[in-house]
Write an enzyme that holds these catalytic residues in place. Sequence first.
Site, PDB file in Angstrom:
ATOM      1  N   GLU A  57      60.668  40.174 -21.747  1.00 32.75           N
ATOM      2  CA  GLU A  57      59.518  40.560 -21.460  1.00 32.75           C
ATOM      3  C   GLU A  57      59.325  41.466 -20.422  1.00 32.75           C
ATOM      4  O   GLU A  57      59.800  41.298 -19.291  1.00 32.75           O
ATOM      5  CB  GLU A  57      58.215  39.546 -21.426  1.00 32.75           C
ATOM      6  CG  GLU A  57      56.905  40.101 -21.528  1.00 32.75           C
ATOM      7  CD  GLU A  57      55.760  39.090 -21.555  1.00 32.75           C
ATOM      8  OE1 GLU A  57      54.657  39.539 -20.960  1.00 32.75           O
ATOM      9  OE2 GLU A  57      55.905  38.069 -21.524  1.00 32.75           O
ATOM     10  N   ASP A  68      45.713  40.747 -15.573  1.00 34.23           N
ATOM     11  CA  ASP A  68      46.953  40.113 -14.897  1.00 34.23           C
ATOM     12  C   ASP A  68      46.604  39.473 -13.801  1.00 34.23           C
ATOM     13  O   ASP A  68      45.597  39.509 -13.008  1.00 34.23           O
ATOM     14  CB  ASP A  68      47.952  41.282 -14.624  1.00 34.23           C
ATOM     15  CG  ASP A  68      48.500  42.124 -15.669  1.00 34.23           C
ATOM     16  OD1 ASP A  68      48.824  41.436 -16.752  1.00 34.23           O
ATOM     17  OD2 ASP A  68      48.870  43.232 -15.423  1.00 34.23           O
TER      18      ASP A  68
END
Length: 144
Positions: A57, A68
């Site tokens: 990823e 995030d």
Amino acid sequence: MGAARARKSGKATNRIDIMACKPGKKTVFYLMAGDPDAKTTALLIREIAAAGASLIEIGAPFSDPVADGPSIQRAAERALKRGMTLEKTLRTVREARKFTDVPLVLMTYYNIILNRGPERFVDCLLYTSPSPRDRTRSRMPSSA
């Protein structure tokens, strides 16, 4: 933020399906594109793949990474300060793709995909759910 969603191209579906059907545990690695720099990112993708990763990823740095956690936010800030852009991220991943068949998944924000078009991206996209307003403007189904 909503649940993460993925959109897979036909080619990526094959890579991901092949990886998922293999018996045994899977190892998924994450790295932020451009942290510490684009050249190192491409090298890390190749090395992680060679070390046996099942899937890699790759985070695309974004200037407002509200979905995030702190570690990814700091990595994105470092990458952006060093000049990493979405275009450089895509070039870096395309270059690394030449050296591995391991599935590469780009983690980004939905508005970037919406503005640029999903066909411009790599094997697979992982993104946070768009707002209801953005879902109605989307060229991608909300259940992708």
